[in-house]
Design an enzyme around this catalytic site. Structure first.
Site, PDB file in Angstrom:
ATOM      1  N   LYS C  83       0.849  -1.199   0.000  1.00  0.00           N
ATOM      2  CA  LYS C  83       0.000   0.000   0.000  1.00  0.00           C
ATOM      3  C   LYS C  83       0.880   1.243   0.000  1.00  0.00           C
ATOM      4  CE  LYS C  83      -4.015   1.998   2.447  1.00  0.00           C
ATOM      5  NZ  LYS C  83      -4.847   1.939   3.670  1.00  0.00           N
ATOM      6  N   SER C 158      -9.805   2.531   2.858  1.00  0.00           N
ATOM      7  CA  SER C 158      -8.911   3.226   1.961  1.00  0.00           C
ATOM      8  C   SER C 158      -8.023   2.296   1.137  1.00  0.00           C
ATOM      9  CB  SER C 158      -8.017   4.167   2.752  1.00  0.00           C
ATOM     10  OG  SER C 158      -7.145   3.420   3.595  1.00  0.00           O
ATOM     11  N   SER C 182      -9.942   0.131   6.995  1.00  0.00           N
ATOM     12  CA  SER C 182      -9.340   0.225   5.659  1.00  0.00           C
ATOM     13  C   SER C 182      -8.721  -1.063   5.149  1.00  0.00           C
ATOM     14  CB  SER C 182      -8.274   1.322   5.632  1.00  0.00           C
ATOM     15  OG  SER C 182      -8.887   2.583   5.678  1.00  0.00           O
TER      16      SER C 182
END
Lengths: 99, 503, 507
Positions: C83, C158, C182
């Site tokens: 990420k 997210s 997330s």
């Protein structure tokens, strides 16, 4: 309920150092009032007898020995810098005094 | 532009000065408060190139995290104890949020509602013998900011500069901020009290060995709060906070200046603006900085990246047991130990040289010799140049200078020349003496004659030397040095003694 | 055993790693297969913000070390997606924000360094809502990521990039970060598995902070065992993070293997959180949840209902604490040392900072910074931030009481299946309320897992959430692997194998 004015939003934007446009101030004024109304419910249950939790796992005294570690080179430090003179970071003239 | 000032005595007739101080002490740990980057306030890292004592946290890089320095915590507890404070059983860090280019994260990690030390007092003795107790509100841990250099414009000051350069070496240096309660009753002694207070903090910090405490280097920084209250009034006046006062003399002058300036404004029916003011050493005046406003909303909240610090009572007691004595007690002891007269001792104290004489004595000099150097030749030069005596020469060098005299290597006159070289940065006294050829010159034949005479007077010693007991030569050397009234090179005398004895 | 390259990408991570470890497949082959897959489908999915140009070289180095007889970690040579919130030497780390466009950190996040040390090969950096603020990945400055199950829909957020990458077979393993869901919510809407560890179980050093007291890095994969394998690599104490726990953690891999093998939940007390199974939960999600509860009961679990009354205040508390901490954490983006600078002749540095932040931050980030600044400002602190922290205490107490009655808590991981891109973008409050199921775990610091429990009426994945007491992450893996195996038996394979084929991905 929560009266958040344009002036409030402009003041907050000043504290947060964001040059909001007039349109942004308008939309944020409306949104913020609505959001603040929704989140203000926390006050309903926050009695004086309830301790605050600022950290989910209670711990204390996490300390580091006073031993020198790795440092960054000038090349590493300035690689992402918008402006520098090879030794220092460079910014345009400063208006206010030191804090 | 110079402000209108009221005569100091007149000002004191009309107003009572109320003081308050915030003193920042840079701790001399090896690493920074919250990261393992080298600390420029540690002697090993003095004078480092800009932006070389940095790591991700010093630059506030995304993803970097703080971890508290254990030694800085210990130093802070010791300092708190030396200030007579209570040590918190639990304390924590908070974020103080404000934007400024020298602050890499745009918040400072400090302590807000839970300082590590609180409620203490510092005993002070003024030159006139007056005892004074300064009440301490708190001492808390925090981190220093980086350094800005303003380029362009005329003065190197912030106004008119075209751009500024930032060095983050100092960002994250451990600080303890010592905050006093309001100080009442100083009256005419207010300026001197200011100086004496800062001196007392400096002495405490030095005796603890937690900072070099050099004001000219920024190890110790004082903000002085001054307000005036009209005689007979209960209401406190508006205060100003004077920053950038980086010598003890300046602290005294700045407080005197603010009293006179504020008195003139108030007497004219004006009002004092609550503001930060900056002290200018060159003009001897303060000038206004930013007015206090709601822009000073620091939005403190508990630092979520750090955990509470809970000093164990065992640690506190261990550090308490290791505390050096309080400055006032120390003064009394030193006066007795050194055997100075009242006048001699007061001279040292007024010149702010107690710690310098002490360090010189510790380095091996006799107290009277140390005193004479500091209050004599060094004070004279300091006065002449308008600088602090401490910035001219190291105590260890003064002790070395005296040793060279005692050993007969230098005469008093030559020693003063050597001192001049030391103050000019030419090296240690011995190095200067060597480089400048300052050694005592003596007639070789006179030395030989003296040696022969001494050997003849001590035939038993002569025999011992001839038997190989070279250390016996000491007695002969002593006699020769005495005969030469000390103005001979002891090492050369030794050579001649051995030469003549064997010959 | 011969494998077609396209088949390599469809293997669960642990199977691929086993083939690499046995020398049946080289790391270069495995890495190339995934790079090919990314090249084929990522134009459609947009899971990646940056593809690692050095991936094959790193894979080759691992193959050479293996060839020379070096003993390597069980996952050495396997590819992983990271990420973009995590700092990586040599790869841009933007946290999905324009303000960090092109910024290459001089240091690796601890979790990235640990993956490297174990020999995993980074495929690249995955898309995310800007600074992890969002539940849809629509708030990325670099455009949205699309859900592989239906490219008109959001992949959650997210960490939509990591979830979509794993769901679209672009990576077998990925890292995410979970501040309010997330990791777990994207897992739910993409039919994948994601774990938010106990707060402090995984280092935050080098993770670009959103809300420091809530953030936690964790694994994103297609199977429970794969998450456990990654968790074992990245977890454990890190002296660079003060909030990192000094504990000996059990092997999560062993826990997952035991759970998968046992096939039984006998003796396990499972609590259904009443407040997370009612209002606002879509009917099809509720239906799948009921069926799953039945599967658990059939497998021997004792299911009880527990009540957590303070959860009603969790969204409110979260949307005070998060913006407050974020407003401070994001203050460092000031155009002085790194990041975007917008400058005009004659401006002061104050103007330059304000203009740069205006240009560099997206609307959601500005909204939350202003909200957080408000919550912390003089006169409001006690009423807002202070009260929110008290709610945190109440939520912890609710969990304490619930875990008196049950070993594990379960709930739907998200109230609905994936919504359409653009559907909620203009209604921040509706988006916020969506996080109700995942937020309480972050406020309390406890571990949670999102895993598939079937498909909704629209044919899109529905996720189950497991919550365990503080430090009991192993319990999630053990029970999670059992539940995964039971459900897969019913489906005839893990859920992601049911995903529709992508246009560019036809082998």
């Amino acid at each position: 309920m929560s009266e958040i004015t344009r002036e409030d939003v402009q003041h907050l934007a000043g504290l947060a150092r964001i040059a909001l446009t007039d349109d942004e101030v308008t939309s944020l004024t409306a949104e913020l009032s609505q959001i603040v109304d929704a989140i203000a419910t926390v006050r309903e249950v926050a009695g004086d007898d309830i301790p605050a939790t600022s950290h989910p796992v209670p711990m204390a005294n996490v300390l580091r020995e006073d031993v020198v570690g790795e440092t960054l080179t000038h090349e590493q430090a300035f690689a992402g810098a918008p402006s520098h003179d090879g030794e220092r970071f460079r910014v345009t003239a400063i208006l206010g005094e030191e804090q | 532009m110079k402000a209108k000032l009221m005569d100091f005595d007149k000002a004191l007739e009309l107003f009572e000065p109320v003081l308050g101080f915030e003193v920042h002490v840079e701790l001399g740990t090896k690493t920074k408060m919250f990261s393992a980057a080298p600390n420029p306030a540690h002697p090993e890292f003095h004078g480092a190139e800009p932006n070389t004592l940095i790591d991700p946290l010093s630059l506030g890089l995304p993803g970097s995290l703080p971890v508290t320095n254990e030694t800085a915590v210990r130093y802070s507890i010791s300092l708190g104890l030396a200030l007579g404070c209570e040590i918190a059983t639990s304390c924590r860090f908070a974020r103080k949020n404000y934007f400024y280019p020298d602050t890499p994260k745009n918040y400072q990690i400090s302590q807000y509602d839970e300082p590590i030390a609180f409620e203490g007092q510092v005993e002070i003795e003024l030159a006139n013998g007056r005892q004074f107790t300064v009440p301490i509100e708190r001492a808390h841990m925090e981190e220093d900011a980086g350094k800005l250099t303003h380029v362009g414009g005329s003065t190197g000051r912030i106004q008119g500069a075209e751009y500024s350069l930032v060095d983050y070496n100092r960002a994250g240096v451990p600080l303890v901020e010592i905050v006093t309660h309001m100080i009442f009753g100083a009256e005419h002694d207010a300026p001197e009290l200011a100086k004496a207070y800062v001196g007392a903090i400096r002495d405490i910090v030095l005796s603890l060995g937690i900072s070099e405490a050099r004001m000219e280097r920024g190890n110790l920084r004082c903000d002085a709060n001054v307000s005036l209250r009209p005689r007979g009034s209960e209401r406190l006046g508006t205060r100003t906070e004077t920053k950038n006062v980086n010598s003890m003399r300046s602290v005294e002058r700045a407080v005197r200046y603010e009293i006179q300036r504020q008195a003139a404004i108030l007497a004219d029916g004006g009002t004092i603006t609550q503001e930060t003011r900056h002290w200018h050493e060159d003009t001897g005046a303060t000038s206004p900085g930013r007015p206090k406003s709601d822009a000073d909303d620091y939005r403190y909240f508990p630092e979520p990246d750090l955990l509470p610090v809970e000093p164990s009572r065992a640690l506190v007691e261990e550090l308490r047991a290791a505390l050096p004595e309080q400055p006032v007690a120390r003064k009394r002891r030193l006066k007795a130990e050194w055997g100075f007269s009242d006048l001699e001792f007061q001279d040292v104290v007024n010149g702010d040289m107690l710690h310098l004489v002490d360090a010189t004595v510790a380095a091996g000099a006799a107290p009277q010799s140390a005193r004479k150097w500091w209050t004599g030749e060094i004070a004279r030069v300091a006065n002449e140049r308008g600088v602090e005596a401490a910035s001219l020469v190291e105590p260890a060098h003064v002790a070395e200078l005296q040793r060279l005299i005692d050993e007969g290597v230098l005469t008093d006159r030559l020693a003063r020349q050597a001192l001049e070289g030391v103050m000019a940065g030419e090296g240690s006294p011995a190095e200067v003496a060597e480089a400048r050829g300052l050694k005592v010159v003596i007639d070789e034949s006179a030395l030989v004659a003296a040696v022969d005479e001494a050997l003849a007077a001590q035939p038993d010693v002569l025999q011992k030397i001839r038997d190989g007991k070279v250390q016996a030569a000491g007695a002969v050397i002593g006699a020769v040095m005495k005969a030469m009234r000390g103005q001979a090179d002891a090492a050369r005398v030794r050579e001649i003694v051995l030469e003549r004895a064997s010959g | 055993m011969e494998q077609a390259p396209s088949e390599l990408t469809r293997l669960p991570g642990h199977e691929l790693a086993t083939l690499i470890a046995a020398g049946d497949v080289s790391s270069v082959e495995a890495t190339q297969a995934h790079l090919d897959r990314i090249a084929a489908v990522d134009g459609e999915i947009h899971a990646f913000l940056h593809v690692n140009g050095g991936a094959l070289e790193q894979a080759k180095a691992i193959d050479e070390r293996r060839a020379s007889g070096e003993q390597l970690h069980a996952l050495a040579g396997a590819p992983v997606a990271i990420k973009d919130v995590l700092c990586t030497i040599g790869m841009p780390s933007t946290s999905g924000s324009r303000i960090l466009e092109g910024w290459v950190p001089p240091y690796d996040a601890t979790v990235v360094a640990r993956l490297k040390a174990a020999g995993l090969v980074a495929l690249g950096k995955t898309n995310m809502d800007e600074f992890a603020m969002g539940s849809s990945t629509e708030h990325s400055a670099y455009g949205p990521t699309r859900n592989p199950w239906d490219t008109e829909r959001i992949p959650g957020g997210s960490g939509g990039g990591s979830a979509a990458a794993v769901a679209a077979f672009e990576a077998p393993f990925a890292l995410g970060s979970d501040t309010g869901g997330s990791i777990r919510q994207p897992a739910a809407v993409t039919g994948t598995v994601g774990v938010k560890p106990t707060y402090g179980g995984v280092s935050r050093y080098g993770a670009i902070a959103l809300a420091s007291s809530l953030d936690q890095v964790g694994p994103v994969t297609r199977t429970v065992l794969d998450s456990a394998l990654i968790h074992d690599v990245i977890g454990g104490h890190d002296p660079h993070d003060s909030t990192s726990l000094k504990r000996e953690w059990p092997s999560f891999t062993a826990a997952a293997r035991e759970g998968a093998a046992s096939g039984s939940l006998a003796g396990l007390k499972v609590g259904v959180v009443k407040e997370l199974d009612s209002e606002g939960i879509a009917a099809d999600v509720q239906a799948r949840f009921k069926e799953t509860v039945q599967v658990l009961t059939d497998a021997g679990a004792e299911v009880v209902e527990v009540s957590c009354p303070s959860f009603a205040y969790s969204v409110a508390a979260y949307y005070l604490i998060l913006p407050a901490e974020a407003s401070s954490n994001l203050a460092r983006f000031d155009s002085v040392r790194f990041g975007l600078r917008v400058e005009q002749q004659g401006q002061t540095v104050e103007d330059v900072m304000a203009a740069s932040r205006e240009a560099g931050f997206g609307p959601e980030v500005k909204r939350r910074i202003i909200l957080g600044t408000y919550a912390l400002s003089a006169g409001y602190y006690d009423a807002y931030y202070g009260s929110a922290q008290k709610v945190r205490t109440l939520i912890q107490r609710d969990f304490d009481a619930a875990f008196e009655q049950a070993d594990l808590l379960i709930s739907p991981a998200a109230p609905t299946t994936a919504f359409k891109i653009g559907e909620k973008i203009d209604d921040p409050l509706a988006m916020y309320v969506n996080d109700i199921t995942t937020i309480p775990a972050n406020l309390a610091g406890i571990p949670g897992m999102g895993l598939p429990m079937g498909l909704g009426d629209d044919g899109l994945p529905v996720g189950l959430q497991l919550l365990a007491p503080m430090f009991e992450d192993a319990r999630l893996y053990r029970a999670g692997a059992t539940i995964e195996a039971l459900l897969a038996d019913g489906w005839g394979g893990i859920l992601t194998t049911k995903a529709p084929e992508l246009a560019g991905g036809a082998a």
